[in-house]
Design an enzyme around this catalytic site. Structure first.
Site, PDB file in Angstrom:
ATOM      1  N   ARG A  24      52.072  48.380  41.331  1.00 21.00           N
ATOM      2  CA  ARG A  24      51.059  48.871  42.265  1.00 21.00           C
ATOM      3  C   ARG A  24      51.625  49.734  43.391  1.00 21.00           C
ATOM      4  NH1 ARG A  24      47.324  43.432  42.953  1.00 21.00           N
ATOM      5  NH2 ARG A  24      46.247  43.619  40.962  1.00 21.00           N
ATOM      6  N   HIS A  55      46.222  48.136  47.211  1.00 22.82           N
ATOM      7  CA  HIS A  55      45.725  48.291  45.845  1.00 22.82           C
ATOM      8  C   HIS A  55      45.450  49.774  45.619  1.00 22.82           C
ATOM      9  CE1 HIS A  55      43.510  47.852  42.150  1.00 22.82           C
ATOM     10  NE2 HIS A  55      43.866  46.593  42.108  1.00 22.82           N
ATOM     11  N   ARG A  90      54.090  42.009  45.012  1.00 24.13           N
ATOM     12  CA  ARG A  90      53.470  41.025  44.120  1.00 24.13           C
ATOM     13  C   ARG A  90      53.156  41.630  42.756  1.00 24.13           C
ATOM     14  NH1 ARG A  90      47.870  39.488  42.919  1.00 24.13           N
ATOM     15  NH2 ARG A  90      47.218  41.281  44.145  1.00 24.13           N
ATOM     16  N   GLU A 109      48.266  43.886  32.538  1.00 24.55           N
ATOM     17  CA  GLU A 109      48.151  44.668  33.767  1.00 24.55           C
ATOM     18  C   GLU A 109      49.498  45.287  34.102  1.00 24.55           C
ATOM     19  OE1 GLU A 109      46.407  42.190  36.775  1.00 24.55           O
ATOM     20  OE2 GLU A 109      44.443  42.211  35.822  1.00 24.55           O
ATOM     21  N   HIS A 154      45.409  45.352  50.345  1.00 25.41           N
ATOM     22  CA  HIS A 154      44.911  44.420  49.340  1.00 25.41           C
ATOM     23  C   HIS A 154      45.487  43.012  49.453  1.00 25.41           C
ATOM     24  CE1 HIS A 154      43.222  43.161  45.555  1.00 25.41           C
ATOM     25  NE2 HIS A 154      44.400  42.963  45.002  1.00 25.41           N
TER      26      HIS A 154
END
Length: 526
Positions: free
Chosen positions: A282, A236, A378, A114, A343
């Site tokens: 992100r 997100h 994060r 990811e 998110h």
């Protein structure tokens, strides 16, 4: 009054992991305001980051986490989590979690990659990892003689020594509304654990379930806990944009497996914003989408993975494929309309390596806590890992403590309240809060926007507090009271950060300061 050894508020991965690690020798209650599976853990699609493959390393995972965290991660906390990642996954496998297998991988499991990760290290169960884990653990929780599961119970407030007029402000229990009977119950315990998740519902658009209303942060703050880094709300980048698709997340793994972000005409835009393109962290991707939407007046952008074989997409993303197909979108042939949405909350109640808060006997684990792992942003799939590692750390600490009997606690006083006369006040205030938080405290912030939000929060706070003091509590009133306090803490933290770092981007302070510092709020301003 009911007595337990440990009361856990929340039934996500953190709460259930803790309960199962304690229940052999402790009487545990799990308080959850809906059903056991109605939390964010169950919605997690991507997986859990862990160092499992031979070509990966603990140092690489730590480095990736520190880079994503934009200088604010606590390096010791990060090392603690990553070093315990393999053991956490092995524990889940022992519980029977059906992770996706891959005979060609030396680990025996399929590992995906990811954004922000330098290696394939995300172990997953197709594209519904959280659900697979939660169903497995919930079965064990429900069948354990030492675990009492209290569904449809919402915590109202912690009972501390300070509130009881004692010199020691330790936590002794919690007042809980039984939603089935509409009665407030008093629960006493030697240890109380906040595992109540995040606060995505403070925003108009969120990937979070309806239960994510900042309850734990608000209760912890009212009890006297410090909170930290609340300004770092992760948006997100890719939430499905469709009028009938409430909060449906399109996992990061779609980009990890080759999905590209495009405009309606098929023009790809991420390479113009970052050399890592779709695999950038992100915050970078969310800001890029926000920029393109505002610049062009768009309702959404598109995530296209239709160039991959249809069989590959159906195997790796079965839930996304099916859900999109229900809405008339065939991801094997056409791009998916997406928008950013609130998110994950990187900040929360300040805790130590054993998940202890500032209040004796009170712990916080999962998204409600600020452990130092996430810093200013994060890294994908580190959150479920954090839930497990700190739940197991809390269990070890609790099991070391002496088993003293819980304190005798006063019952909830309803003698001076009446039934609410206008429920519309709650729904109107809830709607107003979520809209101005989205407009003023979203992906891009300014001093003026934050001031406007703070002004509205003060007015709402007065109105809600007056309502709370005069009427019987209800689920919606409890959640709204917690949401407006959580919103206030987010805005306070955002106003104190005079720079742009990680998830906090300010037009008034576009540069990053040389020294990275946490934003810490102390109750009473001490």
């Amino acid at each position: 009054m009911s007595h337990f050894d440990v009361i856990i508020i929340g039934s996500g991965l953190a709460g259930m992991t803790l309960a199962l690690n304690l229940a052999e020798s402790r009487r545990v209650a799990i308080v959850t305001k809906r059903g056991v599976l109605d939390g964010a853990s169950d919605w997690a699609q991507g997986g859990i980051a862990a160092v499992l493959a031979g070509d990966d390393s603990i140092e690489a995972h730590i480095r990736d986490t520190l880079i994503a965290g934009a200088g604010l991660c606590d390096e010791q906390a990060t090392r603690f989590v990553v070093e315990n990642s393999r053991a956490a996954i092995e524990w889940l496998i022992e519980q029977g979690v059906p992770f996706t297998r891959d005979a060609d991988n030396s680990t025996g499991y399929h590992l995906t990659r990811e954004g922000g990760h330098s290696h394939r290290r995300i172990i997953h169960a197709a594209d519904a990892t959280g659900h697979a884990i939660q169903v497995t653990l919930a079965g064990k929780v429900k069948n354990h003689a030492n675990i009492t599961l209290l569904e449809n119970h919402i915590a109202i407030d912690l009972i501390t020594g300070g509130k009881l007029g004692l010199e020691n402000n330790a936590c002794h229990g919690v007042y809980v509304l039984d939603k089935n009977s509409s009665k407030v119950r008093t629960f006493a315990a030697r240890h109380i654990v906040l595992a109540s998740g995040g606060a995505g519902k403070v925003y108009l658009y969120t990937t979070n379930p309806d239960v994510a209303t900042g309850d734990g942060v608000a209760m912890g703050w009212r009890a006297g806990c410090r909170v930290s880094n609340m300004e770092f709300v992760q948006f997100h980048p890719t939430c499905l944009y469709h009028p009938h698709a409430k909060s449906f997340l399109i996992t990061e793994a779609v980009r990890g497996e080759g999905g590209i972000l495009v405009l309606r005409d098929g023009t790809r835009f991420m390479p113009e914003h970052d050399p890592r393109a779709e695999l950038a962290p992100r915050d970078v991707v969310a800001r890029a989408i926000d920029f393109e939407m505002k610049k062009r007046g768009l309702d959404c952008v598109y995530l296209d993975i239709s160039h991959k074989p249809a069989a590959f997409l159906k195997e790796h993303f079965p839930n996304i494929y099916e859900r999109c197909l229900e809405l008339g979108i065939d991801i094997t042939r056409q791009p998916i309309p997406v928008v950013p949405a609130a998110h994950y909350s990187c900040g929360g109640i300040v805790t130590d390596r054993s998940a202890r808060t500032d209040i004796p006997n009170l712990y916080a684990i999962g998204e409600v806590a600020c452990t130092g792992l996430h810093g200013a942003n994060r890294l994908a799939s580190n959150s479920l890992l954090e839930c497990m590692v700190y739940a197991q750390a809390a269990a070890k600490d609790i099991l070391k403590q002496p088993q003293t009997p819980p304190a005798a606690l006063p019952e909830w006083d309803e003698s001076r309240v009446t039934d609410a006369d206008e429920e519309i006040v709650i729904s109107h205030n809830w709607d107003e809060l979520r809209r101005f938080m989205w407009d003023y405290v979203g992906i891009v912030r300014t001093n003026k926007r934050l001031e406007r939000a703070q002004h509205r929060i003060r007015l709402l706070t007065e109105e809600i507090n007056e309502y709370y003091q005069n009427f019987r509590v209800s689920n919606d009133l409890i959640e709204l009271r917690n949401l407006v306090l959580t919103a206030d803490l987010i805005v306070q933290c955002a106003m104190l950060r005079h720079e742009s770092r990680g998830l906090h981007y300010s037009r008034d302070y576009p540069e990053q300061l040389a020294e990275a510092k946490n934003t810490v709020l102390v109750p009473g301003g001490k």
